[in-house]
Design an enzyme around this catalytic site. Structure first.
Site, short mmCIF file in Angstrom:
data_model
loop_
_atom_site.label_atom_id
_atom_site.label_comp_id
_atom_site.label_asym_id
_atom_site.label_seq_id
_atom_site.Cartn_x
_atom_site.Cartn_y
_atom_site.Cartn_z
N GLU A 206 1.70 5.99 -2.37
CA GLU A 206 1.81 4.59 -1.92
C GLU A 206 2.98 4.44 -0.95
O GLU A 206 2.88 3.70 0.03
CB GLU A 206 1.98 3.64 -3.11
CG GLU A 206 0.78 3.54 -4.02
CD GLU A 206 -0.51 3.23 -3.27
OE1 GLU A 206 -0.52 2.28 -2.47
OE2 GLU A 206 -1.51 3.94 -3.48
N TRP B 84 -4.70 -6.05 5.87
CA TRP B 84 -5.75 -7.00 6.29
C TRP B 84 -6.82 -6.31 7.12
O TRP B 84 -8.01 -6.53 6.92
CB TRP B 84 -5.13 -8.19 7.04
CG TRP B 84 -4.76 -9.25 6.03
CD1 TRP B 84 -3.52 -9.45 5.49
CD2 TRP B 84 -5.64 -10.16 5.39
NE1 TRP B 84 -3.59 -10.44 4.55
CE2 TRP B 84 -4.87 -10.90 4.47
CE3 TRP B 84 -7.01 -10.43 5.49
CZ2 TRP B 84 -5.42 -11.90 3.65
CZ3 TRP B 84 -7.57 -11.42 4.68
CH2 TRP B 84 -6.77 -12.15 3.78
#
Ligand SMILES: Cc1cc2nc3c(=O)[nH]c(=O)nc-3n(C[C@H](O)[C@H](O)[C@H](O)COP(=O)(O)OP(=O)(O)OC[C@H]3O[C@@H](n4cnc5c(N)ncnc54)[C@H](O)[C@@H]3O)c2cc1C
Length: 476
Positions: free
Chosen positions: A280, A388
């Site tokens: 991550e 996004w």
């Protein structure tokens, strides 16, 4: 004669390359510049500004222990900074300015302008690598291009990490004799950014110590099971360190180091939870490299240019229902309410709500990106844009456009007992574990009079999104 340490998104004294370098070069003053108009232009959230101010106050105390006064200045936008710097350099006989590098088109232009202005006065401007493990541009594919696919980028990162992970820099030089210049008062508020709910102070305590306590406690208690817990929003299975990383109260090197210590120094193997968490941190790294390699993404453009042709719907009422957590899909609504109330949203839910907006409602990802920035305490251009565009299938690594999360099955899978929904959508708390994911809405006897019916038909809206992508041509 002074050195000037210009703080931006690096609000800490430990493992701060620019601060160390400035202090090694001579007596140092520190500076922070408030730029409210610029923040508004960038849609920075009021809770994020408040978090910065609170961190600046603790930073000021740490700096004063090192004998470094913190000057606070305010100008409307970054355009005024070169002039401000020129005046400061003149007034305080500054010989060199140190910064940690920031990424993004506006940030780069600002720094170039400051550098040029200072050069005219014979003042050096030195920037240091800090936000990322590897300089953007240093991780490329065989053809010499920036990677567009995360897994390939990650593989090269691991090769580099095996050569020796970037270590935190040593603590700053010992205390300098305090100069005859006093610190300025850090304001408690900046006009135009209302202070958030006081509960956020408890949720996101300020300061390097608070960040270190959170890092150590996560690393000791949750890291090893991160891979099993990280997708469950009702469980505190992730670190919640993103606001600290974004403001630079914590460095990525400190995070990596904390993980490595618990993994006996091993990369890419060992404990599964630790590997998963380091991966991550590398997503974060990836998106920052993408921002530099493909500057159009920081200017509101789609990464995959052909997706600019998608006929996004203008549907202000639907957008509003999504923003207010009133879509009739409990997991989506719970997530949106968590965002507005706490300035943060769980990663799994960021993907769920982003897919819902861009696919089921077919509303432009830029609307969602903006709303997130306006509310996130960890709002970060690279990660937010990357997330996004990934969800909208317009970005790097784009999820295949035909893969669309179903918010009801996501809910059943990742919040099986509805605990997260019950916390954020209390009007549904009485429903059983089955009904809570898809309540009969609109005043139904078994549903809740206060809760809306689903605003779209999932099957039809999915088909509409697929069609919009198909319309782009053979390879959307
Ligand atoms: C639509 C969307 C918008 C997002 N906007 C932001 C944003 O503005 N700021 C932000 O920091 N993250 C953003 N993310 C990424 C991710 O959701 C958050 O970093 C994460 O939820 C933060 O929680 P945590 O600190 O507990 O993360 P952990 O799971 O503990 O991860 C540790 C750190 O790794 C980084 N990280 C984790 N996942 C990602 C990821 N997918 N992309 C980039 N970095 C990651 C973060 O710095 C995080 O603090 C976004 C993701 C999506 C899908």
């Amino acid at each position: 004669m002074y050195q000037l340490m210009w703080f931006r998104s690096d609000l800490r004294v430990h493992d701060n390359p620019a601060l160390c370098s400035a202090m090694a070069n001579g007596p140092t003053l520190a500076l922070y510049i408030l730029t409210p108009e610029q923040w508004r232009e960038h849609n920075d959230a009021a809770c994020k500004i408040d978090f910065w101010l609170r961190n600046l106050r603790t930073l000021q105390q740490s700096l004063s222990r090192l004998g470094v006064p913190l000057l606070i200045r305010q100008v409307p936008t970054w355009a005024e900074i070169p002039q401000l710097m020129a005046e400061l350099a003149h007034t305080h006989d500054i010989r060199g300015v140190s910064v940690n590098e920031e990424y993004g088109v506006n940030e780069t232009r600002r720094d170039q302008a400051v550098r040029a202005q200072l050069a005219g006065q014979g003042v050096s401007f030195t920037s240091h690598l800090d936000q990322v493990l590897f300089p953007p541009g240093s991780i490329r594919n065989r053809a010499g291009n920036y990677f567009q696919v995360y897994s390939q980028f990650r593989r090269v990162c691991y090769e580099r990490l095996h050569l020796g992970p970037p270590a935190p820099v040593p603590p700053p030089a010992p205390q300098q004799p305090p100069p005859d210049i006093s610190s300025d008062v850090v304001p408690t508020q900046v006009s135009g950014f209302n202070p958030p709910d006081p509960s956020l102070v408890q949720l996101w305590p300020a300061g390097e110590n608070a960040a270190q306590v959170r890092l150590e406690s996560f690393a000791d208690q949750q890291l090893a099971s991160y891979h099993r817990q990280r997708d469950l929003p009702a469980t505190p299975g992730t670190s919640r360190l993103s606001p600290y990383l974004t403001a630079g109260v914590l460095s990525v090197r400190q995070c990596l180091n904390a993980a490595l210590v618990r993994n006996k120094g091993i990369f890419g193997g060992g404990n599964e939870g630790i590997v998963s968490w380091i991966n991550e941190l590398l997503w974060r790294e990836f998106y920052k490299h993408v921002l530099v390699g493909f500057p159009r993404v920081s200017m509101g453009r789609a990464f995959r240019v052909q997706t600019e042709a998608i006929a996004w719907r203008q549907a202000p009422d639907e957008l509003l229902a999504w923003q207010e957590g009133g879509t009739g899909f409990p997991l989506v609504d719970a997530a949106m309410r968590q965002l507005v109330a706490t300035g943060w949203m769980h990663n799994r839910l960021r993907m769920v709500v982003a897919m819902f907006l861009t696919k089921n409602l077919l509303i432009d990802w830029r609307e969602g990106e903006r709303f997130f920035m306006e509310h996130l305490i960890d709002g970060d251009l690279a990660a937010n844009n990357g997330g996004w565009q990934w969800s909208a299938s317009t970005g790097t690594d784009a999820v295949p456009w035909f893969r669309i999360f179903n918010p009801v099955t996501q809910s059943q899978r990742f919040d099986p007992e509805g605990s997260f929904i019950r916390q954020w959508v209390p009007e549904l708390a009485h429903l059983d574990n089955r009904a809570i994911h898809q309540p009969p809405g609109g005043g139904d006897l078994f549903g809740s009079a206060d809760y809306p019916a689903p605003m779209v038909d999932l099957r039809k809206s999915r088909e509409r999104a697929l069609q919009a992508f198909r319309n782009l041509g053979s390879e959307p």
